[in-house]
Design an enzyme around this catalytic site. Sequence first.
Site, short mmCIF file in Angstrom:
data_model
loop_
_atom_site.label_atom_id
_atom_site.label_comp_id
_atom_site.label_asym_id
_atom_site.label_seq_id
_atom_site.Cartn_x
_atom_site.Cartn_y
_atom_site.Cartn_z
N ASP A 43 1.04 -1.01 0.04
CA ASP A 43 -0.03 0.16 0.10
C ASP A 43 0.94 1.14 -0.10
O ASP A 43 1.48 1.71 1.02
CB ASP A 43 -0.81 0.21 1.33
CG ASP A 43 -1.93 1.15 1.19
OD1 ASP A 43 -1.61 2.22 0.42
OD2 ASP A 43 -2.52 1.22 2.04
N ILE A 44 0.99 1.89 -1.15
CA ILE A 44 2.07 2.99 -1.21
C ILE A 44 1.57 4.13 -0.26
O ILE A 44 2.59 5.07 -0.31
CB ILE A 44 2.17 3.47 -2.58
CG1 ILE A 44 0.95 4.10 -3.16
CG2 ILE A 44 2.55 2.34 -3.62
CD1 ILE A 44 1.09 5.07 -4.45
N LYS A 83 -13.93 10.36 -10.88
CA LYS A 83 -14.84 10.70 -11.97
C LYS A 83 -15.20 11.94 -12.05
O LYS A 83 -15.49 12.84 -11.20
CB LYS A 83 -15.68 9.69 -12.00
CG LYS A 83 -15.43 8.05 -11.90
CD LYS A 83 -14.71 7.64 -13.19
CE LYS A 83 -14.61 6.16 -12.89
NZ LYS A 83 -13.79 5.76 -14.18
N ASN A 111 3.40 2.89 -10.53
CA ASN A 111 2.14 3.05 -11.48
C ASN A 111 0.86 3.28 -10.59
O ASN A 111 0.07 3.83 -11.01
CB ASN A 111 2.03 1.62 -12.06
CG ASN A 111 0.61 1.64 -12.70
OD1 ASN A 111 0.29 2.13 -13.85
ND2 ASN A 111 -0.35 0.81 -12.04
N ALA A 136 -7.51 18.35 -10.12
CA ALA A 136 -6.64 17.53 -9.18
C ALA A 136 -5.77 16.58 -9.64
O ALA A 136 -4.48 16.50 -9.35
CB ALA A 136 -7.42 16.83 -7.89
N TYR A 137 -6.20 15.61 -10.53
CA TYR A 137 -5.44 14.77 -11.09
C TYR A 137 -4.36 15.15 -12.12
O TYR A 137 -3.28 14.92 -12.07
CB TYR A 137 -6.38 13.73 -12.03
CG TYR A 137 -5.62 12.61 -12.65
CD1 TYR A 137 -5.01 11.56 -12.00
CD2 TYR A 137 -5.18 12.53 -14.32
CE1 TYR A 137 -4.67 10.48 -12.67
CE2 TYR A 137 -4.43 11.64 -14.56
CZ TYR A 137 -4.25 10.70 -14.04
OH TYR A 137 -3.70 9.68 -14.59
N GLY A 138 -4.77 16.31 -12.84
CA GLY A 138 -3.59 16.97 -13.37
C GLY A 138 -2.72 17.53 -12.75
O GLY A 138 -1.25 17.45 -13.02
#
Length: 276
Positions: free
Chosen positions: A62-63, A95, A89, A192-194
């Site tokens: 679990d990173i 979503k 990875n 946020a993902y970007g």
Amino acid sequence: MSCPKVAMVTGANKGIGLAIVRALCRQFAGHVYLTARDEGRGMAAVQTLENEGLSPHFHQLDITDLSSIRKIHDFMRDKYGGVDVLVNNAAVAFKVADTTPFGNQAEETLRTNFFATRDICREFLPIIKPSGRVVNIASIAGSMALRQCSQALKEKFRSEDITEEELVELMESFVEDAKKGVHTQKGWPNWAYGVSKIGVIVLSRIQAKEVSHKRGQDKILLNSCCPGWVKTDMAGPHATKTPDEGAITPVYLALLSEEDIEPHGQFVCEKKTQSW
């Protein structure tokens, strides 16, 4: 008797991670470790590959849990004397239709995609073996998000002199600004993902310089890359690539030969270095 070579892929029980393990099992001359947060899902993924005639190994990871990172670090150090290939990875993405408040999305996304990836690298870079390869999975979303940043932020993220500490402060600032609802006023994109992938790309640039400075004679290559738009739980069914196609660039970087001296510290898409 010398230790066999070893490769390790985080977040590998499905999607691109699983495809990377599949490709490495076929192409890498050594042991390949599929890691996953959930042991049951990880072992099921191992069984899938075994049914294909492949022989992956499994270790729980679990990173977002530093003790979990240190447990696999010690295992790899003690059993193999370090790691030859590390592919970071593991990642999360909310979503578009998710109603979770943006501040919470930012906190969770950055915690996994940036801060946990940084933790993995901080623990593992000292035990990457000579001629080792480190691949941090980023995304073209990072480049797209950078273009949406204020000029001041663009200059900071593109600076050749930015330090890891300064980058961490910027990522922390984004989370705090997002939680306060002032991130757009502060020059951040509403993504946020970007932003998390900006962090991964810039972190990789910084880490590569550090590796060259501290261990230049060891010929370690460290890069970030975009797998492309891949049909996964994260990207959805309309994406244009299969997971196996998405694995091509990460595996290319993971298997750069001992004679290769580049790319290093680069952001790579479709096996080609991208400008930043």
